[in-house]
Design a protein around this motif. Structure first.
Motif, PDB file in Angstrom:
ATOM      1  N   MET A   1       0.836  -1.229  -0.019  1.00  0.00           N
ATOM      2  CA  MET A   1      -0.151  -0.116   0.121  1.00  0.00           C
ATOM      3  C   MET A   1       0.681   1.182  -0.097  1.00  0.00           C
ATOM      4  SD  MET A   1      -2.992  -0.896   2.502  1.00  0.00           S
ATOM      5  CE  MET A   1      -2.035  -1.191   4.075  1.00  0.00           C
ATOM      6  N   LYS A   2       0.731   1.918  -1.014  1.00  0.00           N
ATOM      7  CA  LYS A   2       1.253   3.374  -0.972  1.00  0.00           C
ATOM      8  C   LYS A   2       0.819   4.295  -0.140  1.00  0.00           C
ATOM      9  CE  LYS A   2       4.712   3.274  -4.242  1.00  0.00           C
ATOM     10  NZ  LYS A   2       6.208   4.056  -4.199  1.00  0.00           N
ATOM     11  N   MET A   3       1.385   5.220   0.586  1.00  0.00           N
ATOM     12  CA  MET A   3       0.786   6.177   1.639  1.00  0.00           C
ATOM     13  C   MET A   3       1.689   7.413   1.407  1.00  0.00           C
ATOM     14  SD  MET A   3       0.301   3.896   4.871  1.00  0.00           S
ATOM     15  CE  MET A   3      -0.463   2.380   4.856  1.00  0.00           C
ATOM     16  N   ILE A   4       1.004   8.478   1.941  1.00  0.00           N
ATOM     17  CA  ILE A   4       1.478   9.925   1.893  1.00  0.00           C
ATOM     18  C   ILE A   4       1.318  10.472   3.504  1.00  0.00           C
ATOM     19  CG2 ILE A   4       1.420  12.293   1.430  1.00  0.00           C
ATOM     20  CD1 ILE A   4       0.644  11.429  -1.446  1.00  0.00           C
ATOM     21  N   ASP A   5       2.570  10.730   4.336  1.00  0.00           N
ATOM     22  CA  ASP A   5       2.232  11.409   5.194  1.00  0.00           C
ATOM     23  C   ASP A   5       1.818  12.903   5.174  1.00  0.00           C
ATOM     24  OD1 ASP A   5       2.276  12.665   7.989  1.00  0.00           O
ATOM     25  OD2 ASP A   5       3.996  11.258   8.443  1.00  0.00           O
ATOM     26  N   ALA A   6       0.722  13.304   5.423  1.00  0.00           N
ATOM     27  CA  ALA A   6       0.229  14.637   4.841  1.00  0.00           C
ATOM     28  C   ALA A   6       0.525  15.757   6.055  1.00  0.00           C
ATOM     29  CB  ALA A   6      -1.494  14.487   4.913  1.00  0.00           C
ATOM     30  N   HIS A   7       1.205  15.085   6.870  1.00  0.00           N
ATOM     31  CA  HIS A   7       1.773  16.263   7.963  1.00  0.00           C
ATOM     32  C   HIS A   7       2.764  15.668   9.197  1.00  0.00           C
ATOM     33  CE1 HIS A   7       0.505  20.111  10.302  1.00  0.00           C
ATOM     34  NE2 HIS A   7       1.135  19.597  11.135  1.00  0.00           N
ATOM     35  N   ILE A   8       3.838  15.986   8.866  1.00  0.00           N
ATOM     36  CA  ILE A   8       5.004  15.569   9.864  1.00  0.00           C
ATOM     37  C   ILE A   8       5.978  17.018   9.735  1.00  0.00           C
ATOM     38  CG2 ILE A   8       6.188  14.806   7.620  1.00  0.00           C
ATOM     39  CD1 ILE A   8       7.307  12.543   9.706  1.00  0.00           C
ATOM     40  N   HIS A   9       6.624  16.920  10.998  1.00  0.00           N
ATOM     41  CA  HIS A   9       7.750  17.983  11.240  1.00  0.00           C
ATOM     42  C   HIS A   9       9.119  17.277  11.098  1.00  0.00           C
ATOM     43  CE1 HIS A   9       4.965  20.850  12.980  1.00  0.00           C
ATOM     44  NE2 HIS A   9       4.098  19.743  13.393  1.00  0.00           N
ATOM     45  N   LEU A  10       9.551  17.013   9.849  1.00  0.00           N
ATOM     46  CA  LEU A  10      10.702  16.450   9.622  1.00  0.00           C
ATOM     47  C   LEU A  10      11.945  17.129  10.082  1.00  0.00           C
ATOM     48  CD1 LEU A  10      10.540  14.753   6.064  1.00  0.00           C
ATOM     49  CD2 LEU A  10      10.805  13.375   8.334  1.00  0.00           C
ATOM     50  N   LEU A  22      13.329   7.447   5.739  1.00  0.00           N
ATOM     51  CA  LEU A  22      13.339   7.164   4.434  1.00  0.00           C
ATOM     52  C   LEU A  22      14.122   5.966   3.843  1.00  0.00           C
ATOM     53  CD1 LEU A  22      14.256  10.920   3.566  1.00  0.00           C
ATOM     54  CD2 LEU A  22      12.203   9.756   3.213  1.00  0.00           C
ATOM     55  N   GLU A  23      14.448   5.122   5.022  1.00  0.00           N
ATOM     56  CA  GLU A  23      15.166   3.881   4.441  1.00  0.00           C
ATOM     57  C   GLU A  23      13.942   2.685   4.128  1.00  0.00           C
ATOM     58  OE1 GLU A  23      17.272   1.132   7.542  1.00  0.00           O
ATOM     59  OE2 GLU A  23      18.799   2.216   6.928  1.00  0.00           O
ATOM     60  N   ASN A  24      14.258   2.153   2.998  1.00  0.00           N
ATOM     61  CA  ASN A  24      13.138   1.110   2.684  1.00  0.00           C
ATOM     62  C   ASN A  24      11.738   1.749   2.588  1.00  0.00           C
ATOM     63  OD1 ASN A  24      15.127  -0.856   2.592  1.00  0.00           O
ATOM     64  ND2 ASN A  24      14.982  -1.219   4.940  1.00  0.00           N
ATOM     65  N   SER A  25      11.730   2.776   1.788  1.00  0.00           N
ATOM     66  CA  SER A  25      10.830   3.534   1.963  1.00  0.00           C
ATOM     67  C   SER A  25       9.862   3.507   0.624  1.00  0.00           C
ATOM     68  CB  SER A  25      10.959   5.022   2.268  1.00  0.00           C
ATOM     69  OG  SER A  25      11.869   5.607   1.240  1.00  0.00           O
ATOM     70  N   ASN A  26      10.152   2.542  -0.071  1.00  0.00           N
ATOM     71  CA  ASN A  26       9.487   2.267  -1.312  1.00  0.00           C
ATOM     72  C   ASN A  26       7.771   2.377  -1.491  1.00  0.00           C
ATOM     73  OD1 ASN A  26       9.407  -0.069  -0.177  1.00  0.00           O
ATOM     74  ND2 ASN A  26       9.391  -1.333  -1.777  1.00  0.00           N
ATOM     75  N   TRP A  27       7.398   2.229  -0.072  1.00  0.00           N
ATOM     76  CA  TRP A  27       5.693   2.327   0.068  1.00  0.00           C
ATOM     77  C   TRP A  27       5.513   3.759   0.287  1.00  0.00           C
ATOM     78  CZ3 TRP A  27       4.634   4.185   4.955  1.00  0.00           C
ATOM     79  CH2 TRP A  27       5.663   4.277   5.886  1.00  0.00           C
ATOM     80  N   LEU A  28       6.426   4.540   0.627  1.00  0.00           N
ATOM     81  CA  LEU A  28       5.987   5.977   0.662  1.00  0.00           C
ATOM     82  C   LEU A  28       6.085   6.934  -0.562  1.00  0.00           C
ATOM     83  CD1 LEU A  28       8.139   7.209   3.773  1.00  0.00           C
ATOM     84  CD2 LEU A  28       5.488   7.426   3.611  1.00  0.00           C
ATOM     85  N   GLU A  29       5.042   7.408  -1.026  1.00  0.00           N
ATOM     86  CA  GLU A  29       4.704   8.431  -2.126  1.00  0.00           C
ATOM     87  C   GLU A  29       5.406   9.634  -1.758  1.00  0.00           C
ATOM     88  OE1 GLU A  29       2.810   8.324  -5.994  1.00  0.00           O
ATOM     89  OE2 GLU A  29       3.156   6.996  -4.737  1.00  0.00           O
ATOM     90  N   ALA A  30       5.104  10.386  -0.465  1.00  0.00           N
ATOM     91  CA  ALA A  30       5.624  11.663  -0.222  1.00  0.00           C
ATOM     92  C   ALA A  30       5.607  11.730   1.292  1.00  0.00           C
ATOM     93  CB  ALA A  30       4.763  12.642  -1.213  1.00  0.00           C
TER      94      ALA A  30
END
Length: 256
Positions: A1-10, A22-30
């Motif tokens: 499942m692809k996902m986007i974290d719509a609100h994070i304080h990186l 960001l390691e092994n983050s192929n499931w993250l879209e943004a």
């Protein structure tokens, strides 16, 4: 499942923690990383240039003392100069929690209302979505300002509020996002039950820590998988269908 974290304080994570996320983050879209002040904006801009997944929003978080006028003008000037690199205006809003604890005076609160009006007008002018910290009694005030300037691309993150305001937000097409708190907080579950899935996103608000099954853990976007699972139960849909819908919502809202 692809996902986007719509609100994070990186910008509030250490460099090694950002790398871990960001390691092994192929499931993250943004990842939509929001800012709290000018230095935070600059840090988030650097992160967005370094990592393609990261989309930066620029603003001033309201749960702190308001900036002096000169400081605010400097922030707005910087945002104007970097609007092409800005995914959204945010995080901006009103200081509900500080006001309730009497750490912000009425005059300071009024100043935040004025600043918020400026952020809203700039979001309109720059054709950017706006990310809002506006809960409980503050939400109707923010809705008034959004309506005044005909701004519909509004994202109320981690929202809490009354039924009348919820109805108004739904009718105006405003989006909300839910944190991992949805897993163990009934009031958030009730909000999600009420709100149309087509106007819902997911977030972590990291590095803010969570309770329940997340107690003692570093807030990580992977926690959103648990949010999707609970959201699917509430909406009586499959996790895949909910994940796809939420992803599409976020991509459409932020033009990703």
């Amino acid at each position: 499942m692809k996902m986007i974290d719509a609100h994070i304080h990186l910008d509030q994570y250490k460099d090694k923690e950002v790398e871990l996320i960001l390691e092994n983050s192929n499931w993250l879209e943004a990842l939509l990383t929001v800012s709290t002040n000018l230095e935070s904006c600059k840090r988030n801009l650097q992160l967005s240039k370094k990592y393609q997944l990261i989309k930066a929003a620029f603003g001033f978080h309201p749960e702190q003392c308001p900036p002096a006028e000169e400081e605010f003008c400097k922030l707005m000037q910087w945002m104007g100069q970097h609007q092409s690199e800005m995914a959204a205006v945010g995080e901006v809003g009103l200081p509900y929690y500080l006001r309730m604890s009497k750490k912000v005076s009425p005059s300071q609160n009024d100043q935040f209302v004025e600043y918020l009006e400026t952020f809203i007008t700039k979001a309109k002018k720059w054709d950017k979505p706006i990310i809002l910290h506006a809960v409980y009694d503050d939400a109707p005030i923010v809705c008034d300002l959004l309506e005044k300037y005909s701004v519909s691309k509004a994202h109320f993150h981690w929202f809490k509020g009354d039924e009348n305001t919820i109805s108004r937000m739904i009718e105006n097409g405003y989006y909300i996002s839910v944190t991992p708190e949805i897993v163990y907080k009934e009031k958030i579950q009730k909000l999600v039950q009420r709100y149309p899935l087509e106007q819902i996103m997911i977030e972590t608000d990291g590095p803010w820590p969570f309770e329940g099954p997340f107690t003692g853990k570093m807030t990580h976007p992977k926690m959103m998988m648990e949010s999707i699972s609970m959201l699917a139960k509430i909406k009586t849909l499959s996790e895949i269908k909910v994940a796809e819908r939420v992803l599409a919502n976020t991509k459409r809202f932020y033009r990703i």
